[in-house]
Design an enzyme around this catalytic site. Structure first.
Site, PDB file in Angstrom:
ATOM      1  N   PRO A  12       0.817  -1.173   0.016  1.00  0.00           N
ATOM      2  CA  PRO A  12      -0.045  -0.099  -0.051  1.00  0.00           C
ATOM      3  C   PRO A  12       0.956   1.158   0.138  1.00  0.00           C
ATOM      4  CG  PRO A  12      -0.223  -0.924   2.064  1.00  0.00           C
ATOM      5  CD  PRO A  12       0.704  -1.980   1.288  1.00  0.00           C
ATOM      6  N   ASN A  13       0.408   2.264  -0.683  1.00  0.00           N
ATOM      7  CA  ASN A  13       0.510   3.736  -0.759  1.00  0.00           C
ATOM      8  C   ASN A  13       2.031   3.638  -1.775  1.00  0.00           C
ATOM      9  OD1 ASN A  13      -0.855   4.843   1.074  1.00  0.00           O
ATOM     10  ND2 ASN A  13      -0.049   3.503   2.574  1.00  0.00           N
ATOM     11  N   ARG A  20       5.272  11.026  -2.438  1.00  0.00           N
ATOM     12  CA  ARG A  20       4.584  10.715  -1.102  1.00  0.00           C
ATOM     13  C   ARG A  20       5.979  10.750  -0.302  1.00  0.00           C
ATOM     14  NH1 ARG A  20       4.794   4.491   1.109  1.00  0.00           N
ATOM     15  NH2 ARG A  20       4.107   4.975   3.213  1.00  0.00           N
ATOM     16  N   TYR A  25      11.139   8.686   1.019  1.00  0.00           N
ATOM     17  CA  TYR A  25      11.331   7.676   0.072  1.00  0.00           C
ATOM     18  C   TYR A  25      12.034   8.233  -1.321  1.00  0.00           C
ATOM     19  CZ  TYR A  25       8.035   5.625   3.101  1.00  0.00           C
ATOM     20  OH  TYR A  25       7.591   4.958   4.403  1.00  0.00           O
ATOM     21  N   ASN A  77       7.837  -5.535  -1.306  1.00  0.00           N
ATOM     22  CA  ASN A  77       7.960  -4.411  -0.306  1.00  0.00           C
ATOM     23  C   ASN A  77       6.568  -4.544   0.225  1.00  0.00           C
ATOM     24  OD1 ASN A  77       7.892  -2.300   1.266  1.00  0.00           O
ATOM     25  ND2 ASN A  77       8.930  -1.047  -0.419  1.00  0.00           N
ATOM     26  N   ALA A  80       3.298  -1.193   4.706  1.00  0.00           N
ATOM     27  CA  ALA A  80       2.878  -0.863   5.909  1.00  0.00           C
ATOM     28  C   ALA A  80       2.348  -2.489   6.486  1.00  0.00           C
ATOM     29  CB  ALA A  80       1.482   0.185   6.140  1.00  0.00           C
ATOM     30  N   HIS A  83       4.325  -4.748   8.978  1.00  0.00           N
ATOM     31  CA  HIS A  83       4.157  -4.624  10.637  1.00  0.00           C
ATOM     32  C   HIS A  83       2.671  -4.851  11.027  1.00  0.00           C
ATOM     33  CE1 HIS A  83       7.310  -1.926   9.174  1.00  0.00           C
ATOM     34  NE2 HIS A  83       6.738  -1.141   8.871  1.00  0.00           N
ATOM     35  N   ASP A  90       1.105 -15.504   6.015  1.00  0.00           N
ATOM     36  CA  ASP A  90       0.702 -16.901   5.808  1.00  0.00           C
ATOM     37  C   ASP A  90       0.658 -17.308   4.236  1.00  0.00           C
ATOM     38  OD1 ASP A  90       0.557 -17.165   8.574  1.00  0.00           O
ATOM     39  OD2 ASP A  90      -1.594 -17.143   8.827  1.00  0.00           O
ATOM     40  N   GLU A 101      12.726  -9.454   0.934  1.00  0.00           N
ATOM     41  CA  GLU A 101      11.902  -8.324   1.479  1.00  0.00           C
ATOM     42  C   GLU A 101      12.537  -7.391   1.284  1.00  0.00           C
ATOM     43  OE1 GLU A 101      11.163  -8.993   5.561  1.00  0.00           O
ATOM     44  OE2 GLU A 101      10.609  -6.981   6.075  1.00  0.00           O
ATOM     45  N   HIS A 103      12.817  -2.880   2.053  1.00  0.00           N
ATOM     46  CA  HIS A 103      12.244  -1.624   2.218  1.00  0.00           C
ATOM     47  C   HIS A 103      13.147  -0.449   1.818  1.00  0.00           C
ATOM     48  CE1 HIS A 103       9.332  -3.798   4.700  1.00  0.00           C
ATOM     49  NE2 HIS A 103      10.247  -4.381   5.097  1.00  0.00           N
ATOM     50  N   SER A 105      13.238   2.781   2.858  1.00  0.00           N
ATOM     51  CA  SER A 105      13.714   3.420   4.143  1.00  0.00           C
ATOM     52  C   SER A 105      14.460   2.477   4.945  1.00  0.00           C
ATOM     53  CB  SER A 105      12.629   4.254   4.935  1.00  0.00           C
ATOM     54  OG  SER A 105      11.763   3.320   5.280  1.00  0.00           O
ATOM     55  N   ARG A 110      13.502   4.498  12.354  1.00  0.00           N
ATOM     56  CA  ARG A 110      12.177   5.286  12.314  1.00  0.00           C
ATOM     57  C   ARG A 110      11.451   4.753  13.591  1.00  0.00           C
ATOM     58  NH1 ARG A 110       9.557   4.812   6.513  1.00  0.00           N
ATOM     59  NH2 ARG A 110       8.220   6.411   7.610  1.00  0.00           N
ATOM     60  N   ARG A 114       7.778   0.289  13.362  1.00  0.00           N
ATOM     61  CA  ARG A 114       8.570  -0.271  12.211  1.00  0.00           C
ATOM     62  C   ARG A 114       9.592  -1.308  12.238  1.00  0.00           C
ATOM     63  NH1 ARG A 114       5.829   3.194   8.478  1.00  0.00           N
ATOM     64  NH2 ARG A 114       5.218   5.507   9.134  1.00  0.00           N
TER      65      ARG A 114
HETATM   66  C1  DQA Z   1       8.322   0.962   3.692  1.00  0.00           C
HETATM   67  C2  DQA Z   1       8.428   1.165   5.227  1.00  0.00           C
HETATM   68  C3  DQA Z   1       7.142   0.964   5.908  1.00  0.00           C
HETATM   69  O1  DQA Z   1       7.452   1.099   7.139  1.00  0.00           O
HETATM   70  C4  DQA Z   1       6.398   1.705   5.282  1.00  0.00           C
HETATM   71  O2  DQA Z   1       4.777   1.753   5.975  1.00  0.00           O
HETATM   72  C5  DQA Z   1       6.148   1.865   3.658  1.00  0.00           C
HETATM   73  C6  DQA Z   1       7.404   1.587   3.183  1.00  0.00           C
HETATM   74  C7  DQA Z   1       9.701   1.212   2.856  1.00  0.00           C
HETATM   75  O3  DQA Z   1       9.873   1.089   1.710  1.00  0.00           O
HETATM   76  O4  DQA Z   1      10.508   1.915   3.477  1.00  0.00           O
HETATM   77  O5  DQA Z   1       5.164   2.136   3.491  1.00  0.00           O
HETATM   78  O6  DQA Z   1       8.130  -0.488   3.500  1.00  0.00           O
END
Ligand code: DQA
Length: 150
Positions: A12-13, A20, A25, A77, A80, A83, A90, A101, A103, A105, A110, A114
């Protein structure tokens, strides 16, 4: 011979990358990241398919489809959902395909919420804090793992 397929899954996002919170980011868009991954994969003989969803269930449905689609592994990735989502964890455990995996950031610099990931102990590797270049590192590692030894 058919190319090995890797799916890149964005949570998401991440469709808002570039706009954003650029101080966290960066200014690279998701489209630019996907383009770079697709080219990088092709160069090494892999077929890269990128997917983004803001919906947990949609990501779970995609993951369930991966074995029938002959997917060899994922770069993910979970954003959110990293977490929060036992359900997404699953789903990855259920299909038992290797994944890295990533990320953008450094989540450990942070907020404390997170610092917990539902994915890291299942992942082949975890990359965080390298900015958008982390996707390239994640893909390179996964391709190296999937490449037959020569
Ligand atoms: C993220 C880190 C997450 O905590 C956050 O909710 C994101 C992006 C990252 O790519 O740094 O949406 O996964």
């Amino acid at each position: 011979m058919q190319k090995k397929q890797i799916w890149v899954l964005h949570g998401p996002n991440l469709n808002r990358l570039g706009l954003r919170e650029p101080e966290i980011y960066g200014s690279t868009t998701l489209e630019q990241i996907n383009q770079s991954l697709t080219t990088r994969g092709q160069f090494q003989g892999f077929d890269i398919q990128c997917h983004q969803s803001n919906h947990e269930g949609a990501l779970i449905d995609l993951i369930h489809r991966a074995p029938d689609a002959q997917v060899a592994g994922f770069v993910i990735n979970p954003a959110a959902f990293t977490h929060t989502s036992v359900a997404l964890r699953d789903a990855l455990a259920a299909v038992a395909l290797p994944f890295v995996e990533i990320h953008i950031s450094n989540v450990y610099r942070r907020e404390p919420f997170r610092h917990q990931s539902y994915f890291s102990d299942l992942a082949l590797a975890v990359i965080c804090g390298f900015g958008p270049n982390g996707y390239n590192l994640a893909l390179d590692h996964l391709m190296a793992q999937l490449q037959p030894a020569s």
